[in-house]
Design an enzyme around this catalytic site. Structure first.
Site, mmCIF file in Angstrom:
data_model
loop_
_atom_site.group_PDB
_atom_site.id
_atom_site.type_symbol
_atom_site.label_atom_id
_atom_site.label_comp_id
_atom_site.label_asym_id
_atom_site.label_seq_id
_atom_site.Cartn_x
_atom_site.Cartn_y
_atom_site.Cartn_z
ATOM 1 N N HIS A 61 0.858 -1.181 0.000
ATOM 2 C CA HIS A 61 0.000 0.000 0.000
ATOM 3 C C HIS A 61 0.895 1.232 0.000
ATOM 4 O O HIS A 61 2.130 1.113 0.022
ATOM 5 C CB HIS A 61 -0.969 -0.007 1.182
ATOM 6 C CG HIS A 61 -0.323 0.061 2.529
ATOM 7 N ND1 HIS A 61 0.439 -0.965 3.061
ATOM 8 C CD2 HIS A 61 -0.311 1.045 3.471
ATOM 9 C CE1 HIS A 61 0.872 -0.626 4.262
ATOM 10 N NE2 HIS A 61 0.437 0.596 4.532
ATOM 11 N N ASP A 65 5.480 4.759 5.504
ATOM 12 C CA ASP A 65 6.448 3.828 6.098
ATOM 13 C C ASP A 65 6.662 2.585 5.250
ATOM 14 O O ASP A 65 7.482 1.732 5.597
ATOM 15 C CB ASP A 65 6.023 3.443 7.514
ATOM 16 C CG ASP A 65 4.627 2.843 7.592
ATOM 17 O OD1 ASP A 65 3.722 3.358 6.916
ATOM 18 O OD2 ASP A 65 4.436 1.863 8.345
ATOM 19 N N HIS A 269 5.977 -5.322 11.849
ATOM 20 C CA HIS A 269 5.339 -4.009 11.959
ATOM 21 C C HIS A 269 5.080 -3.691 13.437
ATOM 22 O O HIS A 269 3.979 -3.307 13.841
ATOM 23 C CB HIS A 269 4.048 -3.944 11.145
ATOM 24 C CG HIS A 269 3.651 -2.541 10.774
ATOM 25 N ND1 HIS A 269 2.774 -1.802 11.528
ATOM 26 C CD2 HIS A 269 4.021 -1.744 9.750
ATOM 27 C CE1 HIS A 269 2.606 -0.610 10.979
ATOM 28 N NE2 HIS A 269 3.363 -0.546 9.890
#
Length: 316
Positions: A61, A65, A269
């Site tokens: 996406h 980040d 993450h």
């Protein structure tokens, strides 16, 4: 037969001293693939020695980040006189933004770059040996995950049976049989491949979700996966925050892995709030496995960790 995953960036949206933003390097039979490209990815590649022979970049996406390392990486490749083409694959509607990143600061790369928008449920890259497929994820923007799935391998050739029972002399006949062709012996006997070749053996599967809530599509994509790399931004006591930000907790990631039957689960993450206690996430995920009797492995990778993915039948 290499399938090596190097975790270049394992932090959440905010990097820490120990963890860089999202990026994963995969060496698949010598072809180098990059999944997401957070800020500083090129330096992580230098630091951990992955090399810069990338052929494809896959973006889950367009949050910063996961993409802000792309301009620097492209410019460094150009400064090092790269000539080979680079393909960048992103979700629907991403082409314009990716093009802007590639040309950031007015830079015009001297090597070919192809930007490819891919919808969830499609094949982003097709090779004879493997495919990279997409699946739908649930984040705060258009997003998708990726499945790297190897093709089935040929079944094992039973040399002992070929020599001792069927009296097939060693030589070209073995190759033909293993390749699926019947052979005729000197006495007129016809030997079929299935007589000496076992059933096809499954290849390896690596699944990367990027940022997502726990979704059924991941369970389906990660069925019997050898490695599932799943968003685990938060611990269980921050489940509300996970829902608000469209991320997953370590417990939710473990439930997805358990339901999918994934052999190994990498929690990534990781929010900066767990900078000094990422072990909490691992403990919570392990508890899910233990309570259900699931024998999968779970770990929180550090930046620079490498994982060699073995064949499902272990002895190759």
């Amino acid at each position: 037969m290499t399938l090596r995953v190097t975790f270049l960036g394992t932090s959440g949206a905010v990097p820490t001293v120990e963890r860089a933003p999202s990026a994963i390097h995969v060496n698949c039979e010598g072809e180098e693939l990059l999944f997401d490209c957070g800020e500083g990815t090129q330096r992580q590649m230098m630091r951990y020695g992955t090399g810069f022979g990338l052929s494809h970049v896959f973006l889950t996406h367009l949050h910063g980040d996961h993409i802000l390392g792309l301009p620097g990486l492209v410019q460094s490749l150009d400064f090092n006189d790269r000539e080979e083409a680079l393909a960048i694959h992103g979700p629907p509607g991403s082409k314009r933004t990716i093009r802007q990143l590639v040309h950031a600061g007015g830079h015009d790369p001297n090597f070919p770059i192809r930007i490819d928008e891919v919808r969830p449920g499609n094949v982003a890259l097709a090779r004879e040996e493997y495919q990279v497929r997409t699946f739908e994820t649930d984040h705060r923007t258009t997003s998708m995950g990726f499945v790297l799935a190897e093709a089935d391998r040929k079944g094992r050739f039973d040399r002992e049976k070929a020599e001792e029972e069927l009296n097939i002399p060693p030589g070209p006949a073995y190759g033909k049989l293993h390749g699926g062709e019947p052979v005729e012996l000197d006495d007129g006997t016809v030997v079929r491949p299935e007589e000496v070749v076992g059933p096809p053996r499954p290849g390896r599967t690596v699944v990367y979700t990027g940022d997502t809530r726990p979704v059924e599509a991941t369970v389906e994509a990660a069925a019997d996966a050898d490695l599932l790399v799943h968003d685990a931004t938060f611990a269980g006591d921050d489940a509300d925050r996970a829902r608000q930000t469209a991320h997953s907790t370590a417990v939710e990631a473990a439930e997805i892995a358990r339901r999918a039957g994934a052999k190994r689960l990498a929690l990534t993450h990781i929010s900066s709030r767990y900078a000094a206690r990422a072990g909490l996430l691992e403990s919570e995920a392990k508890e899910v496995f233990a309570e259900s009797g699931f024998d999968g492995q779970v770990f929180v990778p550090d930046d620079g960790d490498e994982v060699e993915v073995p064949f499902p039948d272990a002895d190759g």
